[in-house]
Write a protein that holds these residues in place. Structure first.
Motif, PDB file in Angstrom:
ATOM      1  N   GLU A  40      51.576-113.605 -97.937  1.00 40.90           N
ATOM      2  CA  GLU A  40      50.465-113.907 -98.835  1.00 40.90           C
ATOM      3  C   GLU A  40      50.940-114.673-100.058  1.00 40.90           C
ATOM      4  O   GLU A  40      50.228-115.476-100.618  1.00 40.90           O
ATOM      5  CB  GLU A  40      49.775-112.628 -99.305  1.00 40.90           C
ATOM      6  CG  GLU A  40      48.973-111.956 -98.230  1.00 40.90           C
ATOM      7  CD  GLU A  40      48.333-110.682 -98.751  1.00 40.90           C
ATOM      8  OE1 GLU A  40      48.089-110.596 -99.969  1.00 40.90           O
ATOM      9  OE2 GLU A  40      48.094-109.789 -97.945  1.00 40.90           O
ATOM     10  N   ARG A  41      52.137-114.438-100.478  1.00 40.61           N
ATOM     11  CA  ARG A  41      52.678-115.069-101.675  1.00 40.61           C
ATOM     12  C   ARG A  41      53.152-116.493-101.378  1.00 40.61           C
ATOM     13  O   ARG A  41      53.357-117.278-102.282  1.00 40.61           O
ATOM     14  CB  ARG A  41      53.827-114.228-102.202  1.00 40.61           C
ATOM     15  CG  ARG A  41      54.308-114.637-103.540  1.00 40.61           C
ATOM     16  CD  ARG A  41      55.157-113.506-104.123  1.00 40.61           C
ATOM     17  NE  ARG A  41      55.756-113.965-105.341  1.00 40.61           N
ATOM     18  CZ  ARG A  41      56.977-114.478-105.410  1.00 40.61           C
ATOM     19  NH1 ARG A  41      57.719-114.551-104.363  1.00 40.61           N
ATOM     20  NH2 ARG A  41      57.456-114.893-106.558  1.00 40.61           N
ATOM     21  N   ALA A  75      57.611-109.250-101.014  1.00 43.59           N
ATOM     22  CA  ALA A  75      56.258-109.745-100.741  1.00 43.59           C
ATOM     23  C   ALA A  75      56.187-110.338 -99.343  1.00 43.59           C
ATOM     24  O   ALA A  75      57.146-110.891 -98.829  1.00 43.59           O
ATOM     25  CB  ALA A  75      55.872-110.806-101.772  1.00 43.59           C
ATOM     26  N   GLU A 107      59.668-101.891-113.742  1.00 46.91           N
ATOM     27  CA  GLU A 107      59.264-102.850-112.694  1.00 46.91           C
ATOM     28  C   GLU A 107      60.295-102.882-111.565  1.00 46.91           C
ATOM     29  O   GLU A 107      59.947-102.865-110.389  1.00 46.91           O
ATOM     30  CB  GLU A 107      59.099-104.242-113.307  1.00 46.91           C
ATOM     31  CG  GLU A 107      58.489-105.258-112.381  1.00 46.91           C
ATOM     32  CD  GLU A 107      57.022-104.988-112.096  1.00 46.91           C
ATOM     33  OE1 GLU A 107      56.660-104.949-110.897  1.00 46.91           O
ATOM     34  OE2 GLU A 107      56.238-104.811-113.040  1.00 46.91           O
ATOM     35  N   GLY A 142      59.510-101.674-107.915  1.00 42.14           N
ATOM     36  CA  GLY A 142      59.373-102.793-106.987  1.00 42.14           C
ATOM     37  C   GLY A 142      60.569-103.038-106.092  1.00 42.14           C
ATOM     38  O   GLY A 142      60.436-103.642-105.026  1.00 42.14           O
ATOM     39  N   SER A 173      59.990-113.397-102.325  1.00 42.65           N
ATOM     40  CA  SER A 173      60.687-113.394-103.608  1.00 42.65           C
ATOM     41  C   SER A 173      62.203-113.482-103.466  1.00 42.65           C
ATOM     42  O   SER A 173      62.870-113.933-104.375  1.00 42.65           O
ATOM     43  CB  SER A 173      60.334-112.141-104.390  1.00 42.65           C
ATOM     44  OG  SER A 173      60.735-111.001-103.668  1.00 42.65           O
ATOM     45  N   ALA A 181      58.529-107.891-109.382  1.00 40.24           N
ATOM     46  CA  ALA A 181      57.118-107.669-109.051  1.00 40.24           C
ATOM     47  C   ALA A 181      56.766-108.255-107.686  1.00 40.24           C
ATOM     48  O   ALA A 181      55.928-107.722-106.967  1.00 40.24           O
ATOM     49  CB  ALA A 181      56.218-108.270-110.126  1.00 40.24           C
ATOM     50  N   GLY A 182      57.436-109.333-107.307  1.00 40.66           N
ATOM     51  CA  GLY A 182      57.166-109.960-106.025  1.00 40.66           C
ATOM     52  C   GLY A 182      58.157-109.606-104.934  1.00 40.66           C
ATOM     53  O   GLY A 182      58.091-110.139-103.831  1.00 40.66           O
ATOM     54  N   TRP A 183      59.093-108.728-105.258  1.00 38.74           N
ATOM     55  CA  TRP A 183      60.143-108.385-104.301  1.00 38.74           C
ATOM     56  C   TRP A 183      59.548-107.792-103.033  1.00 38.74           C
ATOM     57  O   TRP A 183      58.692-106.924-103.085  1.00 38.74           O
ATOM     58  CB  TRP A 183      61.110-107.398-104.919  1.00 38.74           C
ATOM     59  CG  TRP A 183      62.364-107.253-104.121  1.00 38.74           C
ATOM     60  CD1 TRP A 183      62.707-106.212-103.323  1.00 38.74           C
ATOM     61  CD2 TRP A 183      63.425-108.180-104.043  1.00 38.74           C
ATOM     62  NE1 TRP A 183      63.925-106.438-102.757  1.00 38.74           N
ATOM     63  CE2 TRP A 183      64.392-107.639-103.181  1.00 38.74           C
ATOM     64  CE3 TRP A 183      63.667-109.428-104.613  1.00 38.74           C
ATOM     65  CZ2 TRP A 183      65.575-108.304-102.875  1.00 38.74           C
ATOM     66  CZ3 TRP A 183      64.838-110.074-104.312  1.00 38.74           C
ATOM     67  CH2 TRP A 183      65.776-109.524-103.454  1.00 38.74           C
ATOM     68  N   ARG A 237      62.763-121.547-104.207  1.00 43.38           N
ATOM     69  CA  ARG A 237      62.335-121.456-105.614  1.00 43.38           C
ATOM     70  C   ARG A 237      62.570-122.763-106.337  1.00 43.38           C
ATOM     71  O   ARG A 237      63.532-123.453-106.082  1.00 43.38           O
ATOM     72  CB  ARG A 237      63.065-120.318-106.312  1.00 43.38           C
ATOM     73  CG  ARG A 237      62.714-119.006-105.689  1.00 43.38           C
ATOM     74  CD  ARG A 237      63.326-117.881-106.491  1.00 43.38           C
ATOM     75  NE  ARG A 237      62.626-116.677-106.158  1.00 43.38           N
ATOM     76  CZ  ARG A 237      61.471-116.304-106.712  1.00 43.38           C
ATOM     77  NH1 ARG A 237      60.926-117.019-107.628  1.00 43.38           N
ATOM     78  NH2 ARG A 237      60.895-115.205-106.335  1.00 43.38           N
ATOM     79  N   ALA A 248      59.355-110.615-113.121  1.00 45.52           N
ATOM     80  CA  ALA A 248      58.491-111.323-112.173  1.00 45.52           C
ATOM     81  C   ALA A 248      59.109-111.306-110.772  1.00 45.52           C
ATOM     82  O   ALA A 248      58.404-111.135-109.774  1.00 45.52           O
ATOM     83  CB  ALA A 248      58.262-112.755-112.641  1.00 45.52           C
TER      84      ALA A 248
END
Length: 102
Positions: free
Chosen positions: A90-91, A87, A40, A44, A95, A83-85, A101, A80
């Motif tokens: 849209e998120r 982004a 991942e 990512g 990330s 996976a969003g790095w 956070r 996780a």
């Protein structure tokens, strides 16, 4: 068992013995978790970040009261994150924006 799988099993057994970790790590589960995590991160974030990330999780888990539980938890959280790095909007929260956070 493939030659690669056999070689990895033998290597991990030798390393565990050398580091005094025999019987303290579920190798099959740990190997799967580390391979999933590093995959991942490599895809990512960046390829060289993958082994360094695994090392950092190991260091952090080693400082915890229950290293096996901590390692699994940290691996899940960091996978996780990877996976969003990078982004886009849209998120909702990029990330890498740690101030956003919870």
């Amino acid at each position: 068992m493939s030659d690669d799988s056999q070689a990895m099993t033998e290597w991990l057994t030798a390393v565990s013995l050398e580091l005094g970790l025999e019987g303290q790590v579920d190798s099959d589960k740990s190997v799967d978790a580390v391979l999933d995590l590093t995959s991942e991160v490599a895809h990512g974030v960046s390829r060289p970040a993958a082994p360094v990330t695994a090392f950092l999780i190991g260091v952090a888990a080693g400082r915890a009261d229950d290293p096996q539980v901590a390692a699994a938890d940290y691996a899940q959280k960091i996978a996780a994150l990877a996976a969003g790095w990078g982004a886009d909007t849209e998120r909702g929260v990029a990330s890498n924006d740690q101030s956003q956070r919870g």
